[in-house]
Motif scaffolding. Structure first.
Motif, mmCIF file in Angstrom:
data_model
loop_
_atom_site.group_PDB
_atom_site.id
_atom_site.type_symbol
_atom_site.label_atom_id
_atom_site.label_comp_id
_atom_site.label_asym_id
_atom_site.label_seq_id
_atom_site.Cartn_x
_atom_site.Cartn_y
_atom_site.Cartn_z
ATOM 1 N N ILE A 116 -31.981 5.696 -7.310
ATOM 2 C CA ILE A 116 -31.955 4.483 -6.513
ATOM 3 C C ILE A 116 -30.821 4.635 -5.496
ATOM 4 C CG2 ILE A 116 -31.701 1.972 -6.522
ATOM 5 C CD1 ILE A 116 -34.158 3.005 -8.078
ATOM 6 N N PRO A 117 -31.145 4.571 -4.189
ATOM 7 C CA PRO A 117 -30.113 4.745 -3.165
ATOM 8 C C PRO A 117 -29.435 3.436 -2.788
ATOM 9 C CG PRO A 117 -32.251 4.657 -2.123
ATOM 10 C CD PRO A 117 -32.484 4.530 -3.611
ATOM 11 N N SER A 118 -28.254 3.577 -2.240
ATOM 12 C CA SER A 118 -27.510 2.447 -1.713
ATOM 13 C C SER A 118 -26.654 2.957 -0.561
ATOM 14 C CB SER A 118 -26.632 1.857 -2.806
ATOM 15 O OG SER A 118 -25.839 0.811 -2.297
ATOM 16 N N VAL A 119 -26.546 2.170 0.506
ATOM 17 C CA VAL A 119 -25.777 2.573 1.677
ATOM 18 C C VAL A 119 -24.722 1.513 1.964
ATOM 19 C CG1 VAL A 119 -25.874 3.111 4.150
ATOM 20 C CG2 VAL A 119 -27.758 3.774 2.660
ATOM 21 N N THR A 120 -23.499 1.959 2.223
ATOM 22 C CA THR A 120 -22.437 1.060 2.656
ATOM 23 C C THR A 120 -21.788 1.652 3.896
ATOM 24 O OG1 THR A 120 -20.877 2.115 1.145
ATOM 25 C CG2 THR A 120 -21.913 0.097 0.395
ATOM 26 N N PRO A 121 -21.359 0.863 4.837
ATOM 27 C CA PRO A 121 -21.456 -0.586 4.873
ATOM 28 C C PRO A 121 -22.899 -1.044 5.039
ATOM 29 C CG PRO A 121 -20.652 0.229 6.980
ATOM 30 C CD PRO A 121 -20.754 1.407 6.062
ATOM 31 N N GLY A 122 -23.165 -2.274 4.671
ATOM 32 C CA GLY A 122 -24.523 -2.798 4.687
ATOM 33 C C GLY A 122 -25.196 -2.718 6.039
#
Length: 177
Positions: A116-122
């Motif tokens: 499951i990917p997540s990117v920051t900053p939004g």
């Protein structure tokens, strides 16, 4: 007469409650496709659409560099080692880049996982475009197997100018077989 009024009121209430229940069930089943559409349109949760077509149209912006950091984690119960071969990379917006990840099953049985990917900053999440990613499908590893997992991506040239660094994080969760 009073019992008839109560009986009629109860029937009306039961009918209304049945409609509310039916509406809730329809909403529950429609929620997943609706979520996928919203993520596809906005780029949230790493989901994108028509990325290959967009990549072909992108011009590389050589006037700026963006640092992309990679973070990885494995949730309890998966029994894998998982990491990016590079901690970070500098890319020009519009430049298609390939980064390799490695996963190893440390258990004595076949284990499946889903990243499951997540990117920051939004605000950068809509601008990170994945062309090829191991996160698109469930991954399965045999006991002791080591697998190279490629990620092919680019950052769109319309990334806000104040964003010069972003973090792409992957969490691998156990997946059903």
């Amino acid at each position: 007469m009073l019992n008839q009024d109560k009986s009629e009121a109860n029937r009306k209430l039961a009918f209304k409650l049945a409609w509310i229940l039916a509406g809730a069930l329809v909403f529950a089943f429609a929620l997943v496709p609706l979520y996928d559409v919203i993520c596809s349109v906005t780029g949230l949760n790493g989901k994108t659409s028509n990325v290959a077509q967009t990549a072909a149209k992108q011009k590389v912006d050589l006037s700026r560099e963006v640092t992309v950091q990679f973070v990885s984690s494995v949730m309890p119960g998966l029994g894998w080692n998982f990491y990016a071969k590079q901690n970070s990379i500098k890319v020009h917006p519009g430049q298609v880049t390939v980064v390799m990840f490695e996963a190893k099953n440390t258990t004595s049985e076949v284990v499946a996982g889903q990243a499951i990917p997540s990117v920051t900053p939004g605000k950068a999440s809509a601008h990170l475009k994945k062309i090829e990613c191991f996160c698109f499908v469930k991954q399965s590893l045999n006991p002791g197997q080591v697998k190279q997992l490629p990620l092919r991506f680019f950052i769109s040239t319309d990334l806000p100018p104040e964003v010069n660094e972003l973090t792409l994080s992957y969490s691998f969760f156990p997946a059903s077989k």
